[in-house]
Design a protein around this motif. Sequence first.
Motif, PDB file in Angstrom:
ATOM      1  N   PRO A 228      -1.793   7.125  17.257  1.00 42.18           N
ATOM      2  CA  PRO A 228      -2.837   8.013  17.780  1.00 42.18           C
ATOM      3  C   PRO A 228      -2.214   9.248  18.424  1.00 42.18           C
ATOM      4  CG  PRO A 228      -2.475   6.229  19.321  1.00 42.18           C
ATOM      5  CD  PRO A 228      -1.549   5.965  18.155  1.00 42.18           C
ATOM      6  N   ASN A 229      -3.009  10.343  18.443  1.00 45.48           N
ATOM      7  CA  ASN A 229      -2.662  11.562  19.203  1.00 45.48           C
ATOM      8  C   ASN A 229      -1.299  12.129  18.813  1.00 45.48           C
ATOM      9  OD1 ASN A 229      -5.104  11.252  20.609  1.00 45.48           O
ATOM     10  ND2 ASN A 229      -4.103   9.965  22.164  1.00 45.48           N
ATOM     11  N   MET A 230      -1.058  12.265  17.551  1.00 40.80           N
ATOM     12  CA  MET A 230       0.171  12.940  17.103  1.00 40.80           C
ATOM     13  C   MET A 230       0.047  14.433  17.410  1.00 40.80           C
ATOM     14  SD  MET A 230       1.327  11.087  13.557  1.00 40.80           S
ATOM     15  CE  MET A 230      -0.237  11.270  12.738  1.00 40.80           C
ATOM     16  N   ASP A 231       1.100  14.994  18.000  1.00 42.90           N
ATOM     17  CA  ASP A 231       1.052  16.376  18.501  1.00 42.90           C
ATOM     18  C   ASP A 231       1.740  17.304  17.510  1.00 42.90           C
ATOM     19  OD1 ASP A 231       0.716  18.587  20.022  1.00 42.90           O
ATOM     20  OD2 ASP A 231       2.056  17.981  21.654  1.00 42.90           O
ATOM     21  N   ARG A 232       0.996  18.315  17.054  1.00 37.59           N
ATOM     22  CA  ARG A 232       1.576  19.291  16.121  1.00 37.59           C
ATOM     23  C   ARG A 232       2.697  20.069  16.766  1.00 37.59           C
ATOM     24  NH1 ARG A 232       1.971  24.388  15.126  1.00 37.59           N
ATOM     25  NH2 ARG A 232       0.983  24.796  17.132  1.00 37.59           N
ATOM     26  N   GLU A 233       2.558  20.366  18.060  1.00 38.23           N
ATOM     27  CA  GLU A 233       3.597  21.133  18.749  1.00 38.23           C
ATOM     28  C   GLU A 233       4.907  20.359  18.853  1.00 38.23           C
ATOM     29  OE1 GLU A 233      -0.110  22.863  19.086  1.00 38.23           O
ATOM     30  OE2 GLU A 233       0.400  20.879  19.911  1.00 38.23           O
ATOM     31  N   THR A 234       4.840  19.017  18.729  1.00 37.60           N
ATOM     32  CA  THR A 234       6.059  18.203  18.727  1.00 37.60           C
ATOM     33  C   THR A 234       6.652  18.100  17.329  1.00 37.60           C
ATOM     34  OG1 THR A 234       5.209  16.916  20.593  1.00 37.60           O
ATOM     35  CG2 THR A 234       7.009  15.954  19.308  1.00 37.60           C
ATOM     36  N   LYS A 235       5.821  17.757  16.359  1.00 37.19           N
ATOM     37  CA  LYS A 235       6.249  17.707  14.972  1.00 37.19           C
ATOM     38  C   LYS A 235       5.053  18.053  14.106  1.00 37.19           C
ATOM     39  CE  LYS A 235       8.628  14.839  11.538  1.00 37.19           C
ATOM     40  NZ  LYS A 235       9.229  13.522  11.241  1.00 37.19           N
ATOM     41  N   GLU A 236       5.286  18.976  13.193  1.00 39.13           N
ATOM     42  CA  GLU A 236       4.156  19.501  12.415  1.00 39.13           C
ATOM     43  C   GLU A 236       4.102  18.924  11.010  1.00 39.13           C
ATOM     44  OE1 GLU A 236       2.267  23.851  11.072  1.00 39.13           O
ATOM     45  OE2 GLU A 236       4.209  23.721  12.109  1.00 39.13           O
ATOM     46  N   ASN A 237       5.225  18.726  10.348  1.00 40.70           N
ATOM     47  CA  ASN A 237       5.252  18.325   8.941  1.00 40.70           C
ATOM     48  C   ASN A 237       5.861  16.934   8.795  1.00 40.70           C
ATOM     49  OD1 ASN A 237       4.219  20.857   7.898  1.00 40.70           O
ATOM     50  ND2 ASN A 237       6.227  21.726   8.388  1.00 40.70           N
ATOM     51  N   TYR A 238       5.240  16.130   7.913  1.00 39.46           N
ATOM     52  CA  TYR A 238       5.716  14.781   7.632  1.00 39.46           C
ATOM     53  C   TYR A 238       5.797  14.603   6.121  1.00 39.46           C
ATOM     54  CZ  TYR A 238       4.550  13.781  12.510  1.00 39.46           C
ATOM     55  OH  TYR A 238       4.476  13.800  13.879  1.00 39.46           O
ATOM     56  N   VAL A 239       6.812  13.842   5.677  1.00 39.94           N
ATOM     57  CA  VAL A 239       6.976  13.503   4.270  1.00 39.94           C
ATOM     58  C   VAL A 239       6.846  11.988   4.137  1.00 39.94           C
ATOM     59  CG1 VAL A 239       8.483  13.546   2.270  1.00 39.94           C
ATOM     60  CG2 VAL A 239       8.445  15.496   3.845  1.00 39.94           C
ATOM     61  N   VAL A 240       5.830  11.568   3.357  1.00 36.52           N
ATOM     62  CA  VAL A 240       5.545  10.150   3.185  1.00 36.52           C
ATOM     63  C   VAL A 240       5.784   9.807   1.712  1.00 36.52           C
ATOM     64  CG1 VAL A 240       3.786   8.354   3.343  1.00 36.52           C
ATOM     65  CG2 VAL A 240       3.864  10.191   5.052  1.00 36.52           C
ATOM     66  N   VAL A 241       6.516   8.718   1.461  1.00 34.78           N
ATOM     67  CA  VAL A 241       6.793   8.246   0.115  1.00 34.78           C
ATOM     68  C   VAL A 241       5.974   6.977  -0.110  1.00 34.78           C
ATOM     69  CG1 VAL A 241       8.531   7.438  -1.510  1.00 34.78           C
ATOM     70  CG2 VAL A 241       9.090   9.252   0.129  1.00 34.78           C
ATOM     71  N   ILE A 242       5.123   6.995  -1.144  1.00 34.51           N
ATOM     72  CA  ILE A 242       4.259   5.865  -1.473  1.00 34.51           C
ATOM     73  C   ILE A 242       4.739   5.259  -2.776  1.00 34.51           C
ATOM     74  CG2 ILE A 242       1.890   5.158  -1.957  1.00 34.51           C
ATOM     75  CD1 ILE A 242       2.320   6.078   0.888  1.00 34.51           C
ATOM     76  N   GLN A 243       4.797   3.881  -2.813  1.00 31.89           N
ATOM     77  CA  GLN A 243       5.194   3.164  -4.027  1.00 31.89           C
ATOM     78  C   GLN A 243       3.998   2.417  -4.588  1.00 31.89           C
ATOM     79  OE1 GLN A 243       8.935   0.532  -4.750  1.00 31.89           O
ATOM     80  NE2 GLN A 243       7.336  -0.872  -4.067  1.00 31.89           N
ATOM     81  N   ALA A 244       3.855   2.490  -5.913  1.00 26.99           N
ATOM     82  CA  ALA A 244       2.857   1.696  -6.636  1.00 26.99           C
ATOM     83  C   ALA A 244       3.607   0.725  -7.538  1.00 26.99           C
ATOM     84  CB  ALA A 244       1.934   2.615  -7.439  1.00 26.99           C
ATOM     85  N   LYS A 245       3.344  -0.603  -7.394  1.00 26.28           N
ATOM     86  CA  LYS A 245       4.066  -1.632  -8.136  1.00 26.28           C
ATOM     87  C   LYS A 245       3.064  -2.527  -8.861  1.00 26.28           C
ATOM     88  CE  LYS A 245       7.841  -4.962  -7.550  1.00 26.28           C
ATOM     89  NZ  LYS A 245       8.728  -5.610  -6.566  1.00 26.28           N
ATOM     90  N   ASP A 246       3.332  -2.792 -10.175  1.00 28.45           N
ATOM     91  CA  ASP A 246       2.424  -3.642 -10.930  1.00 28.45           C
ATOM     92  C   ASP A 246       2.815  -5.118 -10.741  1.00 28.45           C
ATOM     93  OD1 ASP A 246       4.699  -3.862 -12.430  1.00 28.45           O
ATOM     94  OD2 ASP A 246       3.933  -2.778 -14.183  1.00 28.45           O
ATOM     95  N   MET A 247       2.213  -5.997 -11.537  1.00 29.07           N
ATOM     96  CA  MET A 247       2.395  -7.445 -11.393  1.00 29.07           C
ATOM     97  C   MET A 247       1.978  -7.905  -9.998  1.00 29.07           C
ATOM     98  SD  MET A 247       3.349  -8.463 -14.365  1.00 29.07           S
ATOM     99  CE  MET A 247       3.847 -10.132 -14.039  1.00 29.07           C
ATOM    100  N   ALA A 248       1.000  -7.119  -9.446  1.00 28.76           N
ATOM    101  CA  ALA A 248       0.456  -7.449  -8.114  1.00 28.76           C
ATOM    102  C   ALA A 248       1.524  -7.452  -7.051  1.00 28.76           C
ATOM    103  CB  ALA A 248      -0.272  -8.782  -8.145  1.00 28.76           C
ATOM    104  N   GLY A 249       2.584  -6.627  -7.277  1.00 30.37           N
ATOM    105  CA  GLY A 249       3.634  -6.511  -6.289  1.00 30.37           C
ATOM    106  C   GLY A 249       4.645  -7.617  -6.331  1.00 30.37           C
ATOM    107  N   GLN A 250       4.586  -8.537  -7.332  1.00 33.17           N
ATOM    108  CA  GLN A 250       5.521  -9.649  -7.392  1.00 33.17           C
ATOM    109  C   GLN A 250       6.897  -9.199  -7.858  1.00 33.17           C
ATOM    110  OE1 GLN A 250       3.745 -12.614  -9.884  1.00 33.17           O
ATOM    111  NE2 GLN A 250       1.892 -12.818  -8.617  1.00 33.17           N
ATOM    112  N   MET A 251       7.819 -10.081  -7.697  1.00 38.30           N
ATOM    113  CA  MET A 251       9.178  -9.818  -8.111  1.00 38.30           C
ATOM    114  C   MET A 251       9.219  -9.599  -9.625  1.00 38.30           C
ATOM    115  SD  MET A 251      12.256  -9.519  -6.942  1.00 38.30           S
ATOM    116  CE  MET A 251      12.214 -10.407  -5.377  1.00 38.30           C
ATOM    117  N   GLY A 252       9.935  -8.577 -10.063  1.00 35.01           N
ATOM    118  CA  GLY A 252      10.055  -8.256 -11.475  1.00 35.01           C
ATOM    119  C   GLY A 252       9.049  -7.235 -11.959  1.00 35.01           C
TER     120      GLY A 252
END
Length: 804
Positions: A228-252
Amino acid sequence: MLRGRTVLLLLVLWAYLCSHGDGLRALRRTTGGRRGGTGVGLTLTGQDANGVPLRRSKRGWMWNQFFLLEEYTGLDNQYVGKLHSDGDRGDGSIRYVLTGDGAGSLFIIDENSGDIHATKRLDREEKAYYTLRAKAVNRITNTSLEGESEFIIKIHDINDNEPKFTKDPYFTEVPEMSPLGTVVMQVTAADADDPTYGNSARVVYSILQGQPYFSVEPNTGVIKTALPNMDRETKENYVVVIQAKDMAGQMGGLSGTTTVSITLSDVNDNPPRFPKSLYEFKAPESTEPGSTVAVLRATDADIGRNAEMNYRITSSDGPAMFDISTNRSTQDGVITLRKSLDFERKRSYTLRIQVENSNPDPRFLRYAATTDGATVKLIVEDVDEPPVFDRVGYVMEVKEDMAVGTIIGSVSATDPDSSRSPVRYSIDRRTDMDRVLNVHPGNGSVFILRTLDREDVAWHNISVIATEFNNPRLMSRVPVYVRVLDVNDNAPTFATYYETFVCENAKANQRIQTVSATDADEPIGGHRFFFSLAHEASVKANFTVRDNKDNTAGILTRRNSYSRLQRSTYLVPVVISDSDFPMQSSTNTLTVHVCTCDREGNMQLCNQEALVITAGLSTGALMAIIFCVLILLMIVVLFAALRRQQRKKEPLIISKEDVRDNVVSYNDEGGGEEDTQAFDIGTLRNPEATEESKQRRDIKPETLHPPVRRTVILPPPHRDNADVRNFINQRLQENDQDPTAPPYDSLATYAYEGSGSIAESLSSLGSMTTDGDQDYNYLSEWGPRFKKLADLYGGEDSDSCRDS
C-alpha cells in the motif's frame, strides 16, 4: 472406469510399437471402431493382449477413425493402421486404393496388404485431422468390389508449444499512494496446443520479478499492487516480469515470459516548501514601479498540475508597496514594485510570503500542512538622483503689454539625495526657438526676453531643466505653460472692404449698405463696437451712419438725389470704436458710386468701377482673372508653336496607305531610298538631260583624279516619249474610273522606264556563244557599284577564267 484404463493401455502399447523397428510390424492393431451405419466389407485387424490375432468380418462393424501422435521422430515411416476386405483371399487379386487429404503425399497405402503409413512429421497446430477414403478394387477388371468408405486420421496433441503473450513488453500506469490490491492491468498468454486434450494448453501465471511491490493472479493474469501507499517521489518506475507456464504449471511444462513496465503516476500528496525561511534582496531606489525586485522559488515534489502553486503577501511594513504573482512556466513567486522607492524616506521593507498548492487533493490534506511561509527583507540602495520639481507642471499668466525682463513666475526643484546638491535652472531652447522667455539659473524665476503679442502667440509651452551643480549629467525637466493675457491694444476695423452704389433718384434716409467690424482683441465680456460719421465729414455730409447697437451700422442717404455727372464717387469716413479700456478706434472709408437707376431702384448705367462692384468683383479679383487669361493665352501660343515644329519634323510619308501629296524622288535604280543622287533615271529616258558635272553624295569625290566619262553613242532619242505618255494616260483613265479611288487628289507612282534603255540588258542570256564581240571595259567607268562586274567581265584575266 476399467474401460478407460484399457483404452489408455492400448494407446501406450501402440505408441511403443510405433517407436520400435520392423520386428514388431507384424502386429496388426486397431485404434478402435465406432458403431453405426452399414457394413462396408472392410475390416480392421489387430492383436489382443496375448498376441492372438483378432479378426472381425461382421458386416455390421463400422470403423471410421485412426489416431496418430504429432511430431513423430522415428527414422521410418510412421505406421497408422491396416485395411482389409472380406473378399481378399490373399491371392493378390485385390488392390487397395486410398484417396483424400494427403493421400499419396502424407499418407501411403500398400495396395497389396492395405497397410497405411505417414511419410512426414505431422503438426496438430497446422492440421488437427485428415479425412481419407478407401476402397478395394479388382486388380484385373479395376472394378470396385465394395463401396468407398471414409475414415478420419486424427492427430493427437503433444505439448510442443510454449505459451506466448499477446504483447511484449506491456506499459501501464497506476496512481501512487494506491491501496493494497489495486488492479494495475491484466496480461494474457495463449498456447497453441489442444486445449481439449490434457493440460498442454492450460496456462498458469506467476511473477518472476517485481516482488514485493506487485503480484499476479495465477489463473487470470491480473496484476495487482502488493504494497500500500507506494510513493512516486521515492520510486517512480518498476519493471515486472510475468511468466506463463502450461501443463497447469507442473514440472516439464513449457513457459513464456513478458515484461511489464509500470509507472507510478503523480497525485498531489506533497505541499510546496520554501528552501529557506528568510530571503534578502536589494533594489536601488531608482527602480521604476512595475519592475521586479525579488524572485522566490518554492519546491514541490509533485509534478505537472500537482506542482502548481500560488504566492501571496500576508504582511508587510510597506502597505500597497509590493505585489506578488506566480510565473506559471517556472512556478516562481515574482515580487514587483507598485510605488517608487525612496532611500531617504525608508531604507528597508519586510514582507511575509505564503505559498500553497493551486490544486490541493482533499485525500491528503490530513497528512501534512498544505502551505508554507517565508520572510523577505528588501533593502533599498541609495542612488544619486536628479533634482525633483515640486510640481509636475507649471501654468503662468502674463499680460501681453508687460515689459521685457518682467518676472512672470518661478519653478523650484531640489536634490532628493542626502547631499542636497544645489540646483541650476535652464530652458530647453528646442521648446523656445524664438527665445521669448528665460529662467534665472539660481532661483528659477521665469521672465520675459522679448515683447509678447497675444494675437501672434497666445500660449508659450516651454521646458525648464534642473541640473545638479555637482553632477550636471543628472537632470530633470518640467513643462511650463505660459498664457499671454489680452490687453486692448488693437483698434476695430471694417470686417471687410465695403464698396457700394447709390441711385441718382435715391430718397433721403435710404439704406444703401450695412457694415460690420472686427477686432483682434478678445475682451472678457465680448466685443461692443460703436459706429459714427467722422467729424470732418459731418459738416456737409451726403450720407449718415446709423449704429444698429449689434456691432453693425447702416449707411443711409442724406439727400433726395445725386448727380452722376457732378460727382460719380463719394468716400464716406466711418469711425469705429470699442468699449474696452483704453478705448481704441479707427476711421474706415466706404466708397459709394453714383449710378443711374430705374424707378424700382435697379441700376441701369454706372461708371466702370460701379459695374465691377455691382457684379461683386473687386480689383484684386479682376487682376486675378486677367492674370489667368494671360496664362491661358501663353499656353495656347506655346502649344501652337510646338505643333508647328512637329509638323516640320513629320516624315514625308506618314502611312503606307496614305500617299496623298507625298512625292518621293528616286534618282537611280539600285541605290535605294538613302541614295537619292547616285543615278538619274532621266538619263535613261532623255540622254540629252545628263548632267556632266554632277557628283555623287555617297562617295568621297576624287579631286586629284576626276572620273573620266566614256562617250557612249546613243540611239536617237524619242523627244516626244510617246510610250511613256501612253502609259501615263492609261493609268490616269484607270484611276478616274476606279470607284474605290480616294475622294482627294493623290499621287500614284509607277516604275516605268519606257520602251527601251540605253544600258540595254546586262544579262548573258541573250549573248552570243562567243565572247569575242563583247566589250565590257566600259563597266569600270560606271562607278564603284559596277566594280564587281568590271572585275568579272572587263579584264583579260576574267576572260581566261571563263574560257577555262
